[in-house]
Design a protein around this motif. Structure first.
Motif, short mmCIF file in Angstrom:
data_model
loop_
_atom_site.label_atom_id
_atom_site.label_comp_id
_atom_site.label_asym_id
_atom_site.label_seq_id
_atom_site.Cartn_x
_atom_site.Cartn_y
_atom_site.Cartn_z
N UNK A 28 5.35 12.96 -31.57
CA UNK A 28 5.59 12.35 -32.86
C UNK A 28 7.00 11.77 -32.90
N UNK A 29 7.18 10.72 -33.67
CA UNK A 29 8.49 10.08 -33.78
C UNK A 29 8.77 9.76 -35.24
N UNK A 30 9.99 9.94 -35.65
CA UNK A 30 10.42 9.56 -37.00
C UNK A 30 11.33 8.36 -36.91
N UNK A 31 11.17 7.43 -37.84
CA UNK A 31 11.88 6.16 -37.78
C UNK A 31 12.69 5.94 -39.05
N UNK A 32 13.92 5.46 -38.88
CA UNK A 32 14.78 5.18 -40.02
C UNK A 32 15.40 3.79 -39.83
N UNK A 80 16.34 3.48 -35.99
CA UNK A 80 16.68 4.64 -35.20
C UNK A 80 15.50 5.59 -35.14
N UNK A 81 15.17 6.04 -33.94
CA UNK A 81 14.02 6.91 -33.74
C UNK A 81 14.46 8.29 -33.31
N UNK A 82 13.80 9.30 -33.82
CA UNK A 82 14.05 10.67 -33.38
C UNK A 82 13.07 11.01 -32.27
N UNK A 83 13.37 12.05 -31.54
CA UNK A 83 12.46 12.49 -30.49
C UNK A 83 12.82 11.90 -29.14
N UNK A 84 12.25 12.50 -28.11
CA UNK A 84 12.59 12.11 -26.74
C UNK A 84 11.57 11.16 -26.13
N UNK A 85 10.60 10.72 -26.92
CA UNK A 85 9.55 9.87 -26.37
C UNK A 85 9.64 8.43 -26.83
N UNK A 86 10.78 8.04 -27.38
CA UNK A 86 10.93 6.68 -27.91
C UNK A 86 10.55 5.64 -26.87
N UNK A 87 10.97 5.82 -25.64
CA UNK A 87 10.75 4.81 -24.61
C UNK A 87 9.28 4.65 -24.24
N UNK A 95 2.50 -3.76 -28.10
CA UNK A 95 3.30 -4.67 -28.95
C UNK A 95 2.43 -5.75 -29.60
N UNK A 96 1.60 -5.32 -30.51
CA UNK A 96 0.65 -6.22 -31.14
C UNK A 96 1.07 -6.56 -32.56
N UNK A 97 0.43 -7.57 -33.12
CA UNK A 97 0.69 -7.94 -34.51
C UNK A 97 -0.18 -7.14 -35.49
N UNK A 98 -1.07 -6.31 -34.98
CA UNK A 98 -1.99 -5.56 -35.82
C UNK A 98 -1.33 -4.31 -36.40
N UNK A 99 -1.32 -4.20 -37.73
CA UNK A 99 -0.74 -3.03 -38.38
C UNK A 99 -1.42 -1.75 -37.93
N UNK A 100 -2.72 -1.82 -37.73
CA UNK A 100 -3.48 -0.61 -37.42
C UNK A 100 -3.15 -0.02 -36.06
N UNK A 101 -2.45 -0.78 -35.22
CA UNK A 101 -2.10 -0.29 -33.88
C UNK A 101 -0.87 0.61 -33.90
N UNK A 102 -0.20 0.68 -35.04
CA UNK A 102 1.04 1.44 -35.14
C UNK A 102 0.81 2.75 -35.89
N UNK A 103 1.17 3.85 -35.23
CA UNK A 103 0.90 5.17 -35.81
C UNK A 103 2.04 5.68 -36.68
#
Length: 122
Positions: A1-5, A23-30, A102-110
């Motif tokens: 999981x990642x948190x974004x600010x 800015x993303x939290x967590x170690x899996x940003x990449x 890296x798509x333009x579809x909103x549904x692809x982003x969790x």
């Protein structure tokens, strides 16, 4: 999981520039593709730009192509969008998002940030 600010929003005159950060939290940003979206009052959320996990692949909405540049720094867990030649039509709340491609579809982003307001005055 990642948190974004998101940060960096504000009021700017037409023709001006802003740089937004995510800015993303967590170690899996990449491991995530990242995207920027925006939502103006009374309108649906729309795609702005996206970038793949290593920053090599990018994708832009036609409305911002040539004016906005998306980038990321995986060492800093941060994504950016440099916005130049801003227009009043760019006024919106800008959101960053993390997903699988890296798509333009909103549904692809969790994962989504809370947004930052950008206002461009004429």
């Amino acid at each position: 999981q990642v948190q974004l600010v998101e940060s960096g929003g504000g009021l700017v005159q037409a023709g001006g520039s802003l740089r937004l950060s995510c800015a993303a939290s967590g170690r899996t940003f990449s491991s995530y593709a990242m995207g920027w979206f925006r939502q103006a009052p009374g309108k649906e959320r729309e795609f702005v730009a996206a970038i793949n996990w290593n920053g090599v692949g990018t994708n832009y909405a036609d409305s911002v192509k040539g004016r906005f540049t998306i980038s990321r720094d995986n060492a800093k867990n941060t994504m950016y969008v440099q916005m130049n030649s801003l227009k009043p039509g760019d006024t919106a709340v800008y959101y960053c998002a993390a997903g699988g491609r890296p798509t333009s579809l909103l549904s692809a982003y969790a994962y989504w940030g809370q947004g930052t307001q950008v206002t461009v005055s004429s």
